[in-house]
Design a protein around this motif. Structure first.
Motif: not given
Length: 284
Positions: A89, A98, A100, A110-111, A114-115, A118, A125, A127, A129
């Motif tokens: 991140a 975040g 990608r 990545g996820p 991000q989690e 959060r 936060v 996500e 593109r």
């Protein structure tokens, strides 16, 4: 545009002040080199998992000894590169962009990052593109976001970051595949002071760096190829690979205190000090 950096007084070594930092790290519990997505990775070369953990622990303890906060994200099986937390991140003023990833092997990281943010109270936060690989390609100075492209993060990802953070962003093109992320070719030392390896950049990007940072520390090939620029600075202490002896000497001459560490096992995956360290920039 902010004024360009001015040359230091040659008769006086600057006095440096360390600033407490907050870092996010990920223990290399599942670290291995089972695929190759950069020139440093060779699955045929064995990795010593216990040594990788021991070297990483040395880095974590060093940050704590220097007075910094270190948070940990849980490593996940099947994600051997998750130890390279800097890619997870980019955080500025508590806003989290975040990552990608370009390569499918790292997509799930990545996820996961991000989690973590959060779950730890961060509400802004994004996500993304477009492809960006976190602080691998986004480095923050006092005036700008420096953004690398050419191998991983996309120019569209740069535009997305500038819009999200509302800060001026300088795109820099990397041309040597060994230095596939910006944080392998450039490090921020303090405010608008940097060090970099000129040959890692396109001619136009070198000209931009020369204009923005006329007094930068320049790394030669010997220090760059041992990942000497994959370093972390708190404004006084600069933690970098111990093999980068030339850079360490230059830093001492600028009033910094270089601290060399051995992350040779993690270099087998194409990362070192900075790759293992995500700078969590909460609002001051």
């Amino acid at each position: 545009m902010p004024p360009l950096a001015t040359a230091p007084d040659p008769d006086r070594t600057p006095s440096r002040r360390a600033r407490p930092r907050r870092y996010l790290m990920c223990r290399p519990t599942y670290f291995e080199v089972s695929y190759s997505i950069n020139p440093w990775m060779d699955p045929a070369k064995p990795v010593d998992p216990e040594l990788a953990v021991a070297q990483w622990e040395q880095l974590r303890r060093l940050y704590l000894d220097l007075g910094h906060q270190v948070d940990l994200i849980e490593s996940l099986p099947g994600l051997p590169d998750m130890v390279y937390a800097a890619n997870g991140a980019t955080v500025i003023d508590g806003k989290v962009l975040g990552a990608r990833f370009r390569n499918q092997e790292r997509a799930a990281e990545g996820p996961a990052y991000q989690e973590w943010f959060r779950a730890h109270g961060y509400t802004d936060v994004l996500e993304p593109r477009h492809v960006n690989e976190g602080e691998g390609d986004f480095l923050v100075t006092g005036s700008w976001i420096l953004a690398g492209t050419g191998f991983r993060s996309s120019p569209q990802g740069h535009a997305e970051a500038q819009e999200f953070f509302g800060r001026p962003l300088i795109s820099l093109e990397l041309v040597d595949p060994r230095y596939y992320h910006l944080d392998t070719a450039l490090a921020v030392l303090d405010d608008d002071e940097v060090m970099y390896h000129p040959a890692a950049f396109s001619p136009g990007s070198r000209a931009v760096l020369e204009r923005l940072f006329p007094t930068a520390v320049l790394a030669d090939e010997a220090d760059a190829e041992v990942f000497g620029l994959n370093a972390v600075s708190d404004g006084r202490h600069v933690v970098l690979p111990q093999a980068a002896v030339g850079l360490a000497e230059q830093l001492r001459g600028r009033g910094f205190e270089p601290i060399g560490v051995d992350l040779s096992e993690l270099l087998k995956g194409g990362g070192s000090v900075k790759c293992c360290t995500l700078d969590v920039r909460d609002p001051r």
